[in-house]
Write a protein that holds these residues in place. Structure first.
Motif, short mmCIF file in Angstrom:
data_model
loop_
_atom_site.label_atom_id
_atom_site.label_comp_id
_atom_site.label_asym_id
_atom_site.label_seq_id
_atom_site.Cartn_x
_atom_site.Cartn_y
_atom_site.Cartn_z
N GLY A 59 12.17 -4.10 -16.16
CA GLY A 59 11.15 -5.01 -15.63
C GLY A 59 10.47 -4.45 -14.39
N MET A 60 11.27 -3.82 -13.52
CA MET A 60 10.70 -3.22 -12.32
C MET A 60 9.74 -2.10 -12.69
N ALA A 61 10.13 -1.26 -13.64
CA ALA A 61 9.27 -0.15 -14.05
C ALA A 61 7.98 -0.68 -14.68
N GLN A 62 8.11 -1.71 -15.49
CA GLN A 62 6.93 -2.30 -16.12
C GLN A 62 5.99 -2.87 -15.06
N GLU A 64 5.86 -2.11 -11.90
CA GLU A 64 5.31 -1.03 -11.08
C GLU A 64 4.13 -0.37 -11.79
N GLY A 65 4.26 -0.18 -13.10
CA GLY A 65 3.15 0.38 -13.87
C GLY A 65 1.93 -0.53 -13.84
N GLU A 66 2.18 -1.84 -13.97
CA GLU A 66 1.08 -2.80 -13.91
C GLU A 66 0.38 -2.76 -12.55
N LEU A 67 1.16 -2.66 -11.48
CA LEU A 67 0.58 -2.60 -10.13
C LEU A 67 -0.19 -1.30 -9.93
N HIS A 68 0.35 -0.18 -10.42
CA HIS A 68 -0.35 1.09 -10.30
C HIS A 68 -1.69 1.04 -11.04
N ASP A 69 -1.67 0.45 -12.23
CA ASP A 69 -2.91 0.33 -13.00
C ASP A 69 -3.91 -0.59 -12.28
N ALA A 70 -3.43 -1.69 -11.74
CA ALA A 70 -4.30 -2.65 -11.08
C ALA A 70 -4.90 -2.08 -9.80
N LEU A 71 -4.12 -1.26 -9.07
CA LEU A 71 -4.60 -0.70 -7.81
C LEU A 71 -5.27 0.65 -7.99
N GLY A 72 -5.20 1.21 -9.19
CA GLY A 72 -5.82 2.51 -9.46
C GLY A 72 -5.10 3.66 -8.80
N LEU A 73 -3.81 3.53 -8.63
CA LEU A 73 -3.03 4.61 -8.02
C LEU A 73 -2.65 5.64 -9.05
#
Length: 116
Positions: A59-62, A64-73
């Motif tokens: 869940g944390m990895a998922q 984190e991926g969602e946050l990276h995608d949302a922030l464009g990191l």
């Protein structure tokens, strides 16, 4: 006559049933059985905790991926490597495999200077 036979058989069946129940309880409450039960429950709890931890990590990895995608990191596949000890002359590894006497560490219990 039938009434006496009925009560005799009822008493016999009740006695057998009670004996079986008591013997099962005695076996279940023996120290070996209690230890085995406790060990089984501990293993089961450990397995459940491992599954929970795995689900949390997934869940944390998922997320984190969602946050990276949302922030464009930019996502790195691997974390940056730590610098080696040779790059930092002040950092030396301690050799704990060598006995204390061979490393120059001496200890004599009779050299204590306690004041009595």
């Amino acid at each position: 006559m039938f009434r006496r036979m009925f009560w005799f058989l009822t008493g016999a069946v009740t006695g057998v049933w009670a004996t079986v129940k008591v013997n099962r309880a005695v076996r279940r409450l023996s120290p070996d059985s209690l230890a085995a039960t406790a060990a089984d429950r501990a293993l089961e709890t450990g397995a459940r905790l491992r599954l929970f931890a795995r689900d949390v990590r997934a869940g944390m990895a998922q997320r984190e991926g969602e946050l990276h995608d949302a922030l464009g990191l930019k996502v790195h596949d691997q974390p940056p490597a730590l610098p080696a000890a040779e790059e930092h002359p002040g950092l030396t590894a301690r050799n704990t495999d060598v006995p204390a006497a061979r490393r120059g560490i001496t200890y004599n219990a009779y050299d204590r200077k306690d004041e009595h």
